[in-house]
Structures are given as structure tokens and as C-alpha cells.
Design an enzyme around this catalytic site. Structure first.
Site, short mmCIF file in Angstrom:
data_model
loop_
_atom_site.label_atom_id
_atom_site.label_comp_id
_atom_site.label_asym_id
_atom_site.label_seq_id
_atom_site.Cartn_x
_atom_site.Cartn_y
_atom_site.Cartn_z
N CYS A 142 70.61 23.82 55.23
CA CYS A 142 69.44 24.70 55.31
C CYS A 142 68.74 24.57 56.40
CB CYS A 142 68.41 23.68 53.93
SG CYS A 142 66.84 24.47 53.65
N CYS A 145 64.80 24.17 56.17
CA CYS A 145 64.50 22.58 55.99
C CYS A 145 64.50 21.82 57.26
CB CYS A 145 65.40 21.90 55.05
SG CYS A 145 65.50 22.76 53.62
N ASP A 146 65.54 22.11 58.07
CA ASP A 146 65.87 20.90 59.16
C ASP A 146 65.97 21.65 60.48
OD1 ASP A 146 66.62 18.96 56.91
OD2 ASP A 146 68.76 19.72 56.88
#
Ligand code: NAP
Length: 328
Positions: A142, A145-146
Site C-alpha cells: 500500500c 499507507c507507506d
């Protein structure tokens, strides 16, 4: 964690939630606070995709960030506080053809007036041992997200669809260099997404190539790619490795009973969580291939519990009206 064997299988419950992760636990929290005594059949590997995520920095309310597995424990604990029961096992069969709905775990049958399906989706993995070992340590599924963890660092993205193009383009806002590795020389991605990625200077394309190994002892340091036409192997240094080869919704159990789109995602009606079966609701990634965030999954879990509660109240109202109606 209790095994859940003490759960009473004979009662007809107001609601059973299938799936224990952001959507399912939030649905249970709301249903428990509405006195619906939810049973969550959470799956043996409960927690969903957040269990293979390390730091979560985009969930509101955690200004310092939180580890994915820790956040799922807290979601679970919060649902438990209001009386949710859990069964840490996998559902093996469902029958939504009549009410009460029937849900099986092996030979044990559970019945409920409403069901909330929150079984999620899984990011496809390459299936490499080194990939598994380095999950949450540089291997990610993701970018939203990261990506921020890879500011001014080099990363590799694998995949040739819209997800890969989108993730590479997003990562390029942070990383110093993004290498997109794809197994063919033509992309599945739409032209517009491909053009956008190709127009970004810091994205380099390595085509006709597969990732054979993720390198790193504790943290990702690079990947080994093999050109499928020449068999030549090359090492690409990278601190992040993003696998963007698609997702599979967990919907096998519901085939033939709940409407699905061509990719297997459950179809919900309009702005609700209603499925084609009245009384069965769907929440989270199992019905959302667009947003796929913990916060949106939790939001739709809340919606499903509210929808189930209102549906049940309306059903009971209809039943009471029918019983009170004068006989002709
Ligand atoms: P996808 O379209 O199924 O593409 C998956 C890509 O990964 C393909 O290029 C495939 O290669 C590659 N792949 C699959 N398994 C692989 C493996 N084991 N090793 C190496 N490569 C592998 O999945 P997606 O990109 O996640 O898109 C899913 C759907 O969501 C699509 O309909 C897409 O349009 C949509 N989407 C839209 C947006 C947007 O519009 N903003 C963003 C993301 C996704 P091959 O091409 O060789 O099969």
C-alpha cells in the site's frame, strides 16, 4: 484470545458479523452498543491486511502512528467492551436463502436475523519467501499507507496495471527514484495512468522482467530481477519494495448467493451497505476496490451496523403491523 468454543450456537442472534478486521470490528462495536449482541466470526487469521502492515500513520486519532496489529487488537478490545462475542474460526458455509440466515463453522451452525459480511480483500503477493520475511520491513502492499517512510530513498514497484502506475506516481512524490518492474513489455494499465507515470522523470521502467528475490537481512536493501527474454539477472538497490499486482476479495463463500462484480467484489446498493439479499449487508474492502483504507473500511462497518439495526427494526415493525391487522 479466547477460542470462542463457548459461544452458544443454538440461539437466533440479531446479527452475525463475518470477518474480524477494521470493518467487522467497527460493525460489531456499533451493533453491540445498539444491544444487538453481535457474534463476530473473525477468522483464524483475524486482523486482515493491517496484520502485515507496520506503522499506520494515516488513521485519525493516532498522532504518533500505531502498529497495524496493535490497532486491530484495540479495535477488537473496543468491540468486546460492549459485549461482542468472538469466534476465532473460519466460516465454512452460509445459506442466505431464507431467514434466519445460517452460517456454519465446520459442523456448528449459527443463525441470525441479519448478517454483515466484512471478509475483506487480500493484496496479491508474489509468493516469494524473501517477500514474506520482509513484510512490514520494506515490503509493502500500500503506497498510500507507506510512501512517506521512503522520502529521498530508492524504491521498486512491481506490476503493470493501474494500481502499479498509481502507486509508482504517488511514490515518486517522496522517493528519490522509483523503478517499476513489469513482467511483460505492454501494460495492462489505462493509457492515461501509464502516460502520467512515463512522464515522471524519477520513474524508471524495467520491462519483461520478474522479481526473483527481495534482498535484505532485517530490512529491504534491494531486489533481484530476471529478464524473461535474456535470463539476465540484475540487482536493483532499494529500501522499499511495493507489490502492486492487484487484490482478491474474499468472497468465495458467497458465490451464487450474493451479487458480485466481474472481479468478485460484493455489490452494495447506492450509498448503503445493502446487498441483493435483504438483511445481509457488506462492509469494508470486500465491497470496495477503490478506497481500501482502514478508515474507510471502519466507516463502512459503522454504516453496515446502522443499516442492519434499522432494517431489523423495520422488519419487526412490519411483523407487528401484520399481526395487529384485523383478519378479513
Ligand atoms: P490488475 O489490473 O489485475 O493488474 C495487475 C498487474 O499485475 C498486471 O499488470 C499483471 O501482469 C501483474 N501481475 C499479476 N500477477 C503478477 C505476478 N505474480 N507477478 C508479476 N506481475 C503480476 O490489478 P490492479 O492494477 O490492482 O487494478 C485492478 C482494478 O482496479 C482495475 O480495473 C483497475 O483499472 C482499477 N484501478 C483503477 C485505478 C484508478 O483508476 N485510479 C487505480 C487502481 C486500480 P499482466 O498484465 O502480465 O497480467
Amino acid at each position: 484470545m479466547e477460542s470462542g468454543n463457548a459461544v452458544n450456537a443454538t440461539d437466533v442472534r440479531e446479527v452475525i458479523v463475518i470477518g474480524g478486521a477494521a470493518a467487522g470490528y467497527t460493525a460489531a462495536l456499533y451493533a453491540a452498543r445498539a444491544n444487538m449482541d453481535p457474534l463476530v466470526i473473525e477468522g483464524i487469521s483475524w486482523g486482515g491486511q493491517l496484520m502485515i502492515t507496520s506503522d499506520v500513520e494515516n488513521y485519525p486519532g493516532y498522532p504518533e502512528g500505531v502498529l497495524g496489529p496493535e490497532m486491530m487488537q484495540e479495535f477488537r478490545k473496543q468491540a468486546e467492551r460492549f459485549g461482542t462475542e468472538f469466534l476465532t474460526d473460519d466460516v465454512t458455509k452460509v445459506d442466505f436463502s431464507e431467514r434466519p440466515f445460517r452460517v456454519w463453522v465446520g459442523d456448528d451452525e449459527y443463525r441470525a436475523e441479519t448478517v454483515i459480511v466484512a471478509t475483506g480483500a487480500n493484496a496479491r503477493q508474489l509468493g516469494l519467501e524473501s517477500e514474506r520475511n520482509l513484510q512490514g520491513r520494506g515490503v509493502s502492499y500500500c503506497a498510500v499507507c507507506d510512501a512517506a517512510f521512503f522520502r529521498e530513498k530508492e524504491v521498486v514497484v512491481v506490476g503493470g496495471g493501474d494500481s502499479a502506475m498509481e502507486e509508482a506516481t504517488f511514490l515518486a512524490k517522496f522517493a528519490s527514484k522509483v523503478t517499476l518492474v513489469h513482467r511483460r513489455d505492454a501494460f495492462r494499465a489505462s493509457q492515461i495512468m501509464t502516460d502520467r507515470a512515463q512522464a515522471t522523470d524519477t520513474i524508471e521502467f524495467v520491462l519483461d522482467s520478474v522479481v526473483e528475490e527481495v534482498l535484505g537481512d532485517g530490512l529491504v536493501t534491494g531486489v533481484v530481477v530476471r529478464n524473461v527474454k535474456t535470463d539476465e539477472r540484475t540487482e536493483i538497490p532499494a529500501e522499499g519494495f511495493f507489490v502492486a499486482i492487484g487484490h482478491d476479495p474474499t468472497t468465495e463463500l458467497f458465490k451464487g448467493q450474493l451479487d458480485m462484480d466481474e472481479s468478485g467484489y460484493l455489490v452494495t446498493k447506492g450509498k448503503t451497505t445493502e446487498t441483493n439479499v435483504p438483511g445481509v449487508f457488506a462492509a469494508g474492502d470486500v465491497q470496495d476496490h477503490v478506497y481500501r483504507q482502514a478508515v474507510t473500511a471502519a466507516g463502512s462497518g459503522c454504516m453496515a451496523a446502522l443499516d442492519a439495526e434499522r432494517w431489523l427494526a423495520a422488519e419487526r415493525g412490519r411483523l407487528a403491523d401484520a399481526l395487529a391487522a384485523p383478519r378479513t
